[in-house]
Design a protein around this motif. Structure first.
Motif, short mmCIF file in Angstrom:
data_model
loop_
_atom_site.label_atom_id
_atom_site.label_comp_id
_atom_site.label_asym_id
_atom_site.label_seq_id
_atom_site.Cartn_x
_atom_site.Cartn_y
_atom_site.Cartn_z
N UNK A 7 0.83 -1.21 0.00
CA UNK A 7 0.00 0.00 0.00
C UNK A 7 0.86 1.26 0.00
N UNK A 8 1.97 1.22 0.75
CA UNK A 8 2.89 2.37 0.80
C UNK A 8 3.41 2.70 -0.59
N UNK A 9 3.86 1.68 -1.30
CA UNK A 9 4.41 1.88 -2.65
C UNK A 9 3.33 2.40 -3.60
N UNK A 10 2.12 1.86 -3.49
CA UNK A 10 1.04 2.29 -4.38
C UNK A 10 0.71 3.77 -4.16
N UNK A 11 0.55 4.17 -2.90
CA UNK A 11 0.20 5.56 -2.62
C UNK A 11 1.32 6.50 -3.03
#
Length: 475
Positions: A7-11
């Motif tokens: 999720x961190x990478x996506x955001x």
């Protein structure tokens, strides 16, 4: 297995793409605006130079004094580095003077088309870059026209320099923004990451895990709810483990009872078989011997016929008793190999009931150590199935096979009789008819499986599969 993007990478990726898109749009609008502004400035500068020349050379244009006009425009051109050429024409558009020297460019117009408005600007390409050509009329074209070519090279260099600085500034701002957002995002998503790791542990039945978060926002509420859920799951898991232990204990007791029931049945079968063979059988044999003595001592022919008829009936009864004793517990069940016992039963059943039988068995079954429980369970299933076929199926053909598959011995019994619907099988299961229920119980007790398939007018197939190496705990 492909690793999923966090999720961190996506955001962070969405933030970077958004910032780059915003900077790109800003660059486009800034570039377009500056370009239009510089174009207007060049046009204004051209008009200023044309006005200056018109002020000084209007009289020479009327007198068509080309020499003085040429001196004037050469002086103006040498004083302005961005001026590439100057052309002066009279009111008819005829060229009076120009700064091209002796060679007038072939691509340039031979005269200027007259117009009655203040000025016009055109942009065209040359070997030196963009040229902004400003044509200005003198006294609305009544005196003449001045055409000035201005190079946009310096303006373009200025525009490129501004865009370059703007781009570098945007990239620096983007990098700083990404770093700041990344740090903030990592702090925000830390509880979610802990929740994800905790959920992974819960998936592996670890209910001791807890997530700690002191905030009073939505994440704090979520964390508190998650911890409460874990506590409830731990309590339910403990209760389920207790129920499972009780269920396993009951299943074990049930297996022992069923095993004892089958053992009691087999013991009773042995006892009855022995009684029929040794007790009743011997008595009937003695009766036959006595009748033989009476027959030998009787002189009356009618009495002899009666005694012979009696001996025939009793002999038939003795044969039926022996067959019943064998069916209850064949003496060969413990001595002969399993294929021979099954083959004999199949063909005896077919012979006495007018069936066309076929029996096949894998050769390696003879060399496999089959436990007594497995041997007995399969034999009872064969007995029950063939009895049902004889009394209910109205079949013509009977096919039985013994095979080995993945460490399991498989008994398949197939007939072409009338069959039955799934509703009949379901009803028999619910009512626990002893035949089908006994088959399934025997197989499941030995960790095996029983499959029954039947369709109306399409026959029935019964397949029993039992592991050869696994025996019941009470064997």
């Amino acid at each position: 297995m492909k690793q999923q993007t966090g999720l961190y990478t996506k955001i962070l990726t969405i933030v970077i793409i958004s910032l780059l898109m915003v900077i790109s749009l800003l660059l486009f609008f800034v570039y377009t605006g500056l370009k239009n502004t510089l174009h207007d400035q060049l046009s204004g500068r051209g008009n200023e130079i044309a006005s200056y020349i018109a002020t000084l050379g209007s009289e020479d244009i009327l007198l068509e004094n080309s020499y003085l006009l040429l001196q004037l425009i050469n002086k103006v051109k040498s004083s302005n580095d961005d001026v590439r050429y100057i052309i002066i024409a009279d009111y008819k558009g005829r060229i009076l003077a120009h700064t091209f020297g002796t060679q007038y460019p072939a691509g340039m117009p031979k005269q200027i088309t007259p117009f009655d408005y203040a000025s016009q600007t055109k942009l065209f390409k040359s070997n030196e870059g963009d040229i902004h050509q400003v044509t200005s009329s003198i006294d609305e074209g009544k005196i003449g026209f001045i055409c000035i070519g201005l190079s946009g090279k310096s303006m373009q260099q200025l525009l490129t320099s501004i865009i370059t600085h703007f781009t570098l500034t945007g990239l620096i701002i983007t990098i700083l923004a990404v770093l700041a957002i990344g740090l903030l995002l990592a702090k925000i998503l830390a509880p979610i990451r802990f929740l994800s790791l905790a959920a992974e542990k819960i998936k592996h039945n670890d209910y001791k895990v807890r997530v700690y978060y002191r905030g009073r926002d939505e994440l704090g509420t979520l964390t508190q709810t998650f911890n409460e859920m874990v506590c409830e799951l731990a309590a339910k898991d403990k209760y389920n483990q207790k129920l499972l232990a009780e269920l396993q204990e009951k299943d074990h007791s049930r297996d022992i009872l069923i095993h004892k029931l089958f053992s009691a049945q087999e013991d009773e079968r042995k006892r009855i078989s022995r009684e029929l063979h040794d007790g009743v059988g011997q008595s009937v044999t003695s009766i036959l011997a006595y009748l033989r003595i009476l027959l030998n001592n009787e002189a009356d022919v009618d009495q002899q016929k009666l005694i012979k008829s009696t001996r025939t009936i009793i002999a038939s009864v003795l044969e039926e008793l022996r067959e019943m004793a064998v069916n209850l517990r064949p003496p060969s069940l413990d001595d002969m190999d399993i294929t021979a016992i099954f083959r004999q039963h199949v063909f005896d059943t077919a012979k006495h009931n007018g069936l066309i039988a076929d029996f096949s068995a894998d050769e390696n079954i003879k060399n496999i150590k089959v436990s007594d429980n497995v041997r007995l369970a399969l034999y009872r299933i064969l007995q029950e199935a063939t009895t049902n076929i004889v009394h209910h199926a109205h079949a013509i053909n009977l096919t039985v096979s013994l095979t080995m598959h993945n460490g399991n011995i498989m008994l398949a019994i197939i007939d072409d009789g009338c069959g039955f619907s799934a509703d009949v099988l379901h009803t028999a299961k619910e009512k626990r008819h002893l035949g089908l229920y006994g088959m399934r119980e025997r197989v499941e007790l030995l960790n095996g499986q029983l499959e029954i398939k039947s369709y109306p007018d399409k026959g029935t197939s019964i397949i029993a599969s039992i592991p050869v190496g696994k025996r019941s705990t009470d064997e």
